[in-house]
Design an enzyme around this catalytic site. Structure first.
Site, PDB file in Angstrom:
ATOM      1  CB  ILE A   1       1.883  -1.742 -14.126  1.00 47.52           C
ATOM      2  CG1 ILE A   1       0.839  -2.346 -14.487  1.00 47.52           C
ATOM      3  CG2 ILE A   1       1.880  -1.205 -12.787  1.00 47.52           C
ATOM      4  CD1 ILE A   1       0.750  -3.230 -15.933  1.00 47.52           C
TER       5      ILE A   1
ATOM      6  CE  LYS B   1       1.675  -9.334 -13.170  1.00 49.43           C
ATOM      7  NZ  LYS B   1       3.209  -9.982 -13.086  1.00 49.43           N
TER       8      LYS B   1
ATOM      9  CB  SER C   1       3.830   8.366  -7.328  1.00 49.31           C
ATOM     10  OG  SER C   1       5.066   7.974  -7.632  1.00 49.31           O
ATOM     11  NE  ARG C   2       9.324   5.532  -2.864  1.00 43.44           N
ATOM     12  CZ  ARG C   2      10.230   4.502  -3.015  1.00 43.44           C
ATOM     13  NH1 ARG C   2      10.959   4.493  -2.005  1.00 43.44           N
ATOM     14  NH2 ARG C   2      10.382   3.948  -3.976  1.00 43.44           N
TER      15      ARG C   2
ATOM     16  CG  ASP D   1       6.418  -9.334 -12.195  1.00 44.69           C
ATOM     17  OD1 ASP D   1       5.933  -8.960 -11.127  1.00 44.69           O
ATOM     18  OD2 ASP D   1       6.472  -8.748 -13.487  1.00 44.69           O
TER      19      ASP D   1
END
Length: 313
Positions: free
Chosen positions: A15, A92, A37-38, A170
């Site tokens: 996303i 969201k 970010s990992r 979701d």
């Protein structure tokens, strides 16, 4: 604040790459300065940090962050950002629970920062014209059909099936974000059935029956097992004909056959979200509406759970 808002994006999944980065690049109110970010690759020459603590320790000047992580881990990250005085955009759903969103709202107020709980489907082109048209009509019935193929839209996202991952809610919460926006009266859940795969914690389908304060029935059918054509439709029966919102709110058809759209010149839902985020930051306010999340919580509280066949991707 009049200069561009220096922004870091946290959680560089699908996303973020598909929606957030293009919307940020197209908005002169924002200057993307870092990502967190990992895993994954840096964006151009921008620094990439493994977590928010590393971002803070590095000392880049940041005004705001957009959180695109799974909801189960978002509260702690948001609280850390707010403690820095940074403005926070919540993808969201805004959190895994209602209580944590309220806690974040209080933390934002204490820090003098803006908190934006985003609902991207509300920025689809047909939503505001639908809301305006329905305000002057007597609503008789509402039917929501939100059926898509989870293998197409959420491949390999195991977190979404875990406790707190929402499952079919979701996408279903997108429908609820539209319905809570366009209907003139509040509504409440009467009953629900949640289909939960035998090997998962979250539902793959849900059937919900609501009713508003005037007794108008609102039925919703959410399903992640849809193959072939996908359906994101809302049908509102009124005393002056049927209003239809299709394509997730993008296409509005009135009983006359007219197909009006909002006239703000924005193209796509996420450009609208970032325009709103900039607006609340510059106004020194927050925008936190938990109505869609409240309806999902009610479904988990009141819904009857039925075990269905295991889901294997």
């Amino acid at each position: 604040m009049t200069a561009p808002i220096r922004l870091a994006v946290i959680g560089m999944g699908k996303i973020a790459n598909d929606q957030h980065l293009p919307a940020i690049a197209a908005n002169p109110d924002f200057d993307l300065v870092a990502t967190v970010s990992r895993s994954g690759e840096p964006v151009g020459d921008l620094p990439l940090f493994p977590n928010i603590d590393a971002l803070i320790a590095s000392g880049p000047v940041v005004d705001a962050v957009a959180l695109c992580t799974p909801p189960q881990v978002r509260r702690a990250i948001a609280a850390t950002a707010l403690a820095q005085g940074w403005h926070v955009f919540l993808e969201k759903p805004p959190g895994a629970t209602l209580a944590e969103v309220v806690t974040l709202e209080n933390a934002a107020q204490a820090a003098g920062a803006s908190l934006f709980a985003s609902w991207h489907s509300r920025y689809a082109h047909g939503v505001e014209p639908a809301r305006a048209w329905l305000a002057a009509r007597t609503i008789q019935r509402v039917t929501v059909t939100w059926r898509e193929d989870v293998r197409v839209w959420h491949p390999g996202q195991e977190w979404i099936w875990a406790a707190g991952g929402f499952g079919v809610f979701d996408p279903g919460i997108n429908a609820l974000s539209i319905v809570t926006r366009i209907l003139p009266r509040p509504f409440f859940l009467e009953d629900a059935v949640l289909d939960v795969p035998a090997n998962r914690q979250a539902p793959i389908a849900a059937r919900l029956n609501f009713r508003d304060d005037a007794g108008v029935p609102i039925a919703a059918d959410f399903d992640w097992r849809q193959e072939g054509p996908q359906h994101w439709d809302i049908v509102v029966e009124t005393d002056q004909g049927i209003l239809r919102l299709a394509d997730g709110g993008a296409t509005l058809t009135l009983p006359t056959g007219e197909t009006p759209t909002q006239a703000d010149g924005l193209h796509g839902e996420y450009p609208g979200l970032y325009a709103r985020f900039a607006e609340v930051i510059r106004a020194g306010t927050s925008d936190v509406d938990v109505a869609p999340l409240r309806h999902v919580a009610d479904a988990f509280l009141r819904g009857k759970r039925e075990t269905v066949e295991p889901f294997v991707e």
